[in-house]
Design a protein around this motif. Structure first.
Motif, PDB file in Angstrom:
ATOM      1  N   ASP A 243      -1.820-112.944 -55.161  1.00 61.50           N
ATOM      2  CA  ASP A 243      -2.665-112.449 -54.073  1.00 61.50           C
ATOM      3  C   ASP A 243      -2.249-112.987 -52.711  1.00 61.50           C
ATOM      4  N   GLY A 244      -0.983-113.403 -52.597  1.00 62.61           N
ATOM      5  CA  GLY A 244      -0.516-113.934 -51.326  1.00 62.61           C
ATOM      6  C   GLY A 244       0.803-113.304 -50.903  1.00 62.61           C
ATOM      7  N   LEU A 245       1.115-113.435 -49.623  1.00 63.44           N
ATOM      8  CA  LEU A 245       2.388-112.951 -49.084  1.00 63.44           C
ATOM      9  C   LEU A 245       2.964-114.027 -48.178  1.00 63.44           C
ATOM     10  N   VAL A 246       4.154-114.499 -48.508  1.00 67.20           N
ATOM     11  CA  VAL A 246       4.841-115.496 -47.702  1.00 67.20           C
ATOM     12  C   VAL A 246       6.327-115.165 -47.732  1.00 67.20           C
ATOM     13  N   VAL A 247       6.993-115.315 -46.599  1.00 68.56           N
ATOM     14  CA  VAL A 247       8.407-114.958 -46.510  1.00 68.56           C
ATOM     15  C   VAL A 247       9.255-116.196 -46.229  1.00 68.56           C
ATOM     16  N   ASN A 248      10.522-116.067 -46.567  1.00 65.56           N
ATOM     17  CA  ASN A 248      11.501-117.131 -46.339  1.00 65.56           C
ATOM     18  C   ASN A 248      12.834-116.455 -46.043  1.00 65.56           C
ATOM     19  N   GLY A 249      13.868-117.253 -45.823  1.00 64.26           N
ATOM     20  CA  GLY A 249      15.184-116.699 -45.539  1.00 64.26           C
ATOM     21  C   GLY A 249      16.245-117.270 -46.448  1.00 64.26           C
ATOM     22  N   MET A 250      17.332-116.528 -46.640  1.00 63.08           N
ATOM     23  CA  MET A 250      18.466-116.992 -47.424  1.00 63.08           C
ATOM     24  C   MET A 250      19.738-116.376 -46.871  1.00 63.08           C
ATOM     25  N   SER A 251      20.872-117.004 -47.192  1.00 60.84           N
ATOM     26  CA  SER A 251      22.176-116.484 -46.781  1.00 60.84           C
ATOM     27  C   SER A 251      23.145-116.573 -47.940  1.00 60.84           C
ATOM     28  N   PRO A 252      23.939-115.539 -48.177  1.00 61.39           N
ATOM     29  CA  PRO A 252      25.040-115.671 -49.138  1.00 61.39           C
ATOM     30  C   PRO A 252      26.137-116.548 -48.534  1.00 61.39           C
ATOM     31  N   SER A 253      27.085-116.937 -49.357  1.00 61.76           N
ATOM     32  CA  SER A 253      28.116-117.869 -48.895  1.00 61.76           C
ATOM     33  C   SER A 253      28.942-117.302 -47.752  1.00 61.76           C
ATOM     34  N   ASN A 254      29.146-115.976 -47.716  1.00 61.81           N
ATOM     35  CA  ASN A 254      29.949-115.396 -46.631  1.00 61.81           C
ATOM     36  C   ASN A 254      29.140-115.111 -45.375  1.00 61.81           C
ATOM     37  N   ARG A 255      27.817-115.295 -45.464  1.00 58.89           N
ATOM     38  CA  ARG A 255      26.932-115.018 -44.329  1.00 58.89           C
ATOM     39  C   ARG A 255      27.293-113.693 -43.675  1.00 58.89           C
ATOM     40  N   GLY A 256      27.370-112.674 -44.518  1.00 53.00           N
ATOM     41  CA  GLY A 256      27.961-111.421 -44.074  1.00 53.00           C
ATOM     42  C   GLY A 256      27.004-110.281 -43.793  1.00 53.00           C
ATOM     43  N   SER A 257      25.680-110.507 -43.823  1.00 57.17           N
ATOM     44  CA  SER A 257      24.774-109.395 -43.553  1.00 57.17           C
ATOM     45  C   SER A 257      24.738-109.090 -42.054  1.00 57.17           C
ATOM     46  N   HIS A 258      24.059-108.015 -41.697  1.00 53.35           N
ATOM     47  CA  HIS A 258      23.962-107.611 -40.291  1.00 53.35           C
ATOM     48  C   HIS A 258      22.848-108.346 -39.547  1.00 53.35           C
ATOM     49  N   TRP A 259      22.128-109.237 -40.238  1.00 53.31           N
ATOM     50  CA  TRP A 259      20.949-109.850 -39.635  1.00 53.31           C
ATOM     51  C   TRP A 259      21.033-111.374 -39.609  1.00 53.31           C
ATOM     52  N   ALA A 260      20.339-111.938 -38.636  1.00 55.97           N
ATOM     53  CA  ALA A 260      20.127-113.384 -38.556  1.00 55.97           C
ATOM     54  C   ALA A 260      18.628-113.622 -38.576  1.00 55.97           C
ATOM     55  N   ASN A 261      18.179-114.617 -39.346  1.00 58.93           N
ATOM     56  CA  ASN A 261      16.747-114.887 -39.358  1.00 58.93           C
ATOM     57  C   ASN A 261      16.477-116.383 -39.371  1.00 58.93           C
ATOM     58  N   SER A 262      15.308-116.749 -38.931  1.00 56.94           N
ATOM     59  CA  SER A 262      14.865-118.141 -39.032  1.00 56.94           C
ATOM     60  C   SER A 262      13.350-118.170 -39.054  1.00 56.94           C
ATOM     61  N   GLY A 263      12.817-119.224 -39.635  1.00 61.02           N
ATOM     62  CA  GLY A 263      11.400-119.467 -39.470  1.00 61.02           C
ATOM     63  C   GLY A 263      11.143-119.863 -38.032  1.00 61.02           C
ATOM     64  N   MET A 264      10.084-119.368 -37.453  1.00 63.96           N
ATOM     65  CA  MET A 264       9.622-119.799 -36.134  1.00 63.96           C
ATOM     66  C   MET A 264       8.201-120.304 -36.328  1.00 63.96           C
ATOM     67  N   VAL A 265       8.036-121.598 -36.222  1.00 64.28           N
ATOM     68  CA  VAL A 265       6.793-122.208 -36.700  1.00 64.28           C
ATOM     69  C   VAL A 265       6.173-123.139 -35.665  1.00 64.28           C
ATOM     70  N   VAL A 266       4.890-123.374 -35.874  1.00 61.19           N
ATOM     71  CA  VAL A 266       4.089-124.233 -35.003  1.00 61.19           C
ATOM     72  C   VAL A 266       3.635-125.444 -35.811  1.00 61.19           C
ATOM     73  N   GLU A 267       3.811-126.605 -35.244  1.00 65.18           N
ATOM     74  CA  GLU A 267       3.374-127.844 -35.878  1.00 65.18           C
ATOM     75  C   GLU A 267       1.848-127.902 -35.929  1.00 65.18           C
ATOM     76  N   LEU A 268       1.318-128.241 -37.092  1.00 63.51           N
ATOM     77  CA  LEU A 268      -0.125-128.374 -37.264  1.00 63.51           C
ATOM     78  C   LEU A 268      -0.453-129.751 -37.820  1.00 63.51           C
TER      79      LEU A 268
END
Length: 537
Positions: A350-375
């Motif tokens: 019942d939840g939705l949470v996302v993360n990121g991953m990269s293959p060894s060649n880092r060859g996809s068309h996209w770059a992603n990162s978590g953008m987070v706020v300290e709590l």
């Protein structure tokens, strides 16, 4: 004549030192070829090229602070000397532990794996208990989440052999000051099949496609030496005698005896609940929450390499690291994945949470990162005070449930164009994304907690000023990112590393609140194994 004589003397001195280690700065094209590096060395150090028998790169980093990008190299040069095949980090000999005293390792992420391997080195038989599946079968379950939305609560991106890091990028960068320990950890990865490049690069990376094979090889070492590995084995209770943990009990009622390294990862909420209900001391701890931000990789390349042409032929997919303070709390990028993918890191239906991953060649068309706020714990609304030390965990869970509900009770994640998020506007449509279950327009700026969304807005504006082109509607924010670290800490003695009130229990790694990533968790696993071994001599 004097200059020529000096040059001859200098050349003689250089050639008399048959193996040298040299620092150099070269352009990316030169750095891509050992032959070009050798010619550069020969030209700039008055070494006849025919005298260079070989070279080995020891360290490599990219300096992209100026328009002309350079590569910093430390190389070992063999002059009139055959190139040897010595190890950058010597391999470790793991001897049999059949019939030796045993210890229990709960969890098979980096903390648990490295604890088990270190126990073998120290002559102790590890009994490894993992609630999920082996790393290869786990891959099938992760694929089903992406393609069918089917979640196995025991085998997913968080649970199973390899832990959360196995299918969330495999980056090996740490800010730990214990450099020797870091090199040792990287050497163990290389010994089990990782490329030697991870010992060389400033930001080492194995890749989510390669790391499972390395993890499997580590398990085979444990088994070959006489250790045990039990999959689909969820620990439900600690066996306590007085002030000492003497073993564990599993969901099937089976018991295992021995001191316990507890390395269950930052998402094992049932473990925290079990400890709390058993009256075992826990501590409140801050976390960071926010979104996963995805750009076309070409934009990040253009920004970081100061060129409209992007990275060109010889540079890797560019990374970034942003951090600022907004209203007395940190706002920062986390787990940056160049050439990567956004994935559903869910472990509850019942939840939705996302993360990121990269293959060894880092060859996809996209770059992603978590953008987070300290709590901090004190930042939470009053409604969470009733949960005590579990308050941050409950807040984290509620954010994921809200994201799931906003997505129509599905894994089709809510998304908003980056500039629309900052400007408080609806996004009519969302550009193509790497997130396989799909994305849909959603007003994240409205339904996320205001003390998170407002700080993210301000942070994005600051990052956009510091990196022209970063704040753009070609990028999207995808919600939500909550599993950045453990929502509490399991307190332990600072020297002996066992729990502050229970001997024989060694809270370990990221889930215990003492690490933040693969390498730091591995280091902590080794430290806990060493502390445990001291009590068994």
């Amino acid at each position: 004549m004097k200059f020529e004589l000096f040059s001859l003397i200098l050349q003689h001195i250089i050639l008399s030192i048959m193996i040298q280690e040299l620092q150099l700065r070269v352009n990316p094209r030169t750095a891509a070829s050992t032959g070009d590096i050798a010619r550069h060395l020969a030209k700039n150090n008055d070494i006849p090229i025919e005298h260079i028998q070989g070279l080995r790169i020891l360290k490599r980093s990219i300096d992209a602070r100026q328009r002309n990008v350079v590569v910093n190299l430390k190389v070992r040069v063999y002059i009139d000397e055959p190139m040897t095949q010595d190890y950058l980090v010597p391999p470790i000999e793991y001897k049999p532990v059949d019939g030796k005293r045993q210890a229990i390792v709960v969890g098979m992420g980096p903390g648990g794996l490295f604890a088990a391997l270190r126990l073998i080195e120290l002559g102790i038989k590890p009994i490894v208990l993992e609630r999920g599946k082996d790393v290869m079968n786990r891959r099938i379950d992760a694929s089903r989440i992406q393609r069918e939305g089917v979640i196995d609560p025991e085998s997913n991106y968080c649970y199973g052999e390899g832990g959360a890091g196995a299918y969330s990028d495999g980056k090996l960068y740490t800010r730990s000051k214990k450099r020797g320990s870091v090199d040792r950890v990287l050497g163990i990865f290389v010994q089990h099949g990782a490329r030697e490049d991870i010992l060389i690069d400033a930001h080492p990376h194995i890749g989510s496609d390669k790391l499972p094979g390395v993890i499997k090889a580590m398990r085979e070492t444990i088994l070959r030496c006489g250790g045990e590995v039990h999959f689909n084995t969820r620990v439900t209770r600690l066996i306590v005698d007085g002030d000492k943990v003497t073993g564990v009990e599993t969901a099937t009622g089976e018991g295992f005896e021995g001191p316990v390294v507890l390395a269950t990862g930052h998402s094992a909420r049932d473990v925290y609940q079990m400890l709390h209900e058993s009256g075992i001391a826990l501590e409140a701890k801050g976390i960071a929450v926010g979104v996963r931000l995805e750009h076309p990789q070409r934009i990040i390349d253009q920004i970081q390499y100061h060129s409209v042409l992007g990275r060109g032929e010889y540079l890797p997919a560019a990374e970034y690291n942003f951090v600022t303070q907004v209203d007395h709390r940190g706002v920062y990028s986390f787990c940056m994945c160049p050439g990567g993918f956004v994935v559903p890191a869910v472990s509850e239906a019942d939840g939705l949470v996302v993360n990121g991953m990269s293959p060894s060649n880092r060859g996809s068309h996209w770059a992603n990162s978590g953008m987070v706020v300290e709590l901090h714990p004190e930042d939470l609304p009053d409604q969470y005070k009733k949960y005590g030390v579990l308050a941050m965990m409950m807040f984290q869970r509620d954010m994921e449930r809200r994201a799931f509900a906003e997505a129509g009770n599905s894994l089709i994640a809510g998304a908003q164009r980056m500039k629309d998020f900052v400007d408080g506007k609806s996004s009519r449509n969302i550009p193509p994304s790497s997130y396989l279950p799909g994305v849909q327009p959603s007003r994240l700026d409205q339904w996320m907690p205001p003390f998170v969304a407002n700080r993210l807005r301000k942070g994005f504006r600051i990052f956009g000023k510091n990196a022209r082109g970063f704040l753009t509607n070609d990028a999207v924010v995808i919600g939500v990112e909550t599993r950045t670290s453990s929502p509490l800490r399991i307190p332990r003695d600072t020297t002996l590393l066992h729990h502050i009130t229970l001997q024989g229990l060694y809270p370990c790694g990221e889930g215990a609140g003492y690490a933040g990533g693969i390498v730091s968790s591995a280091i902590d696993g080794e430290r806990c194994a060493e502390a445990l071994a001291e009590t068994m001599h």
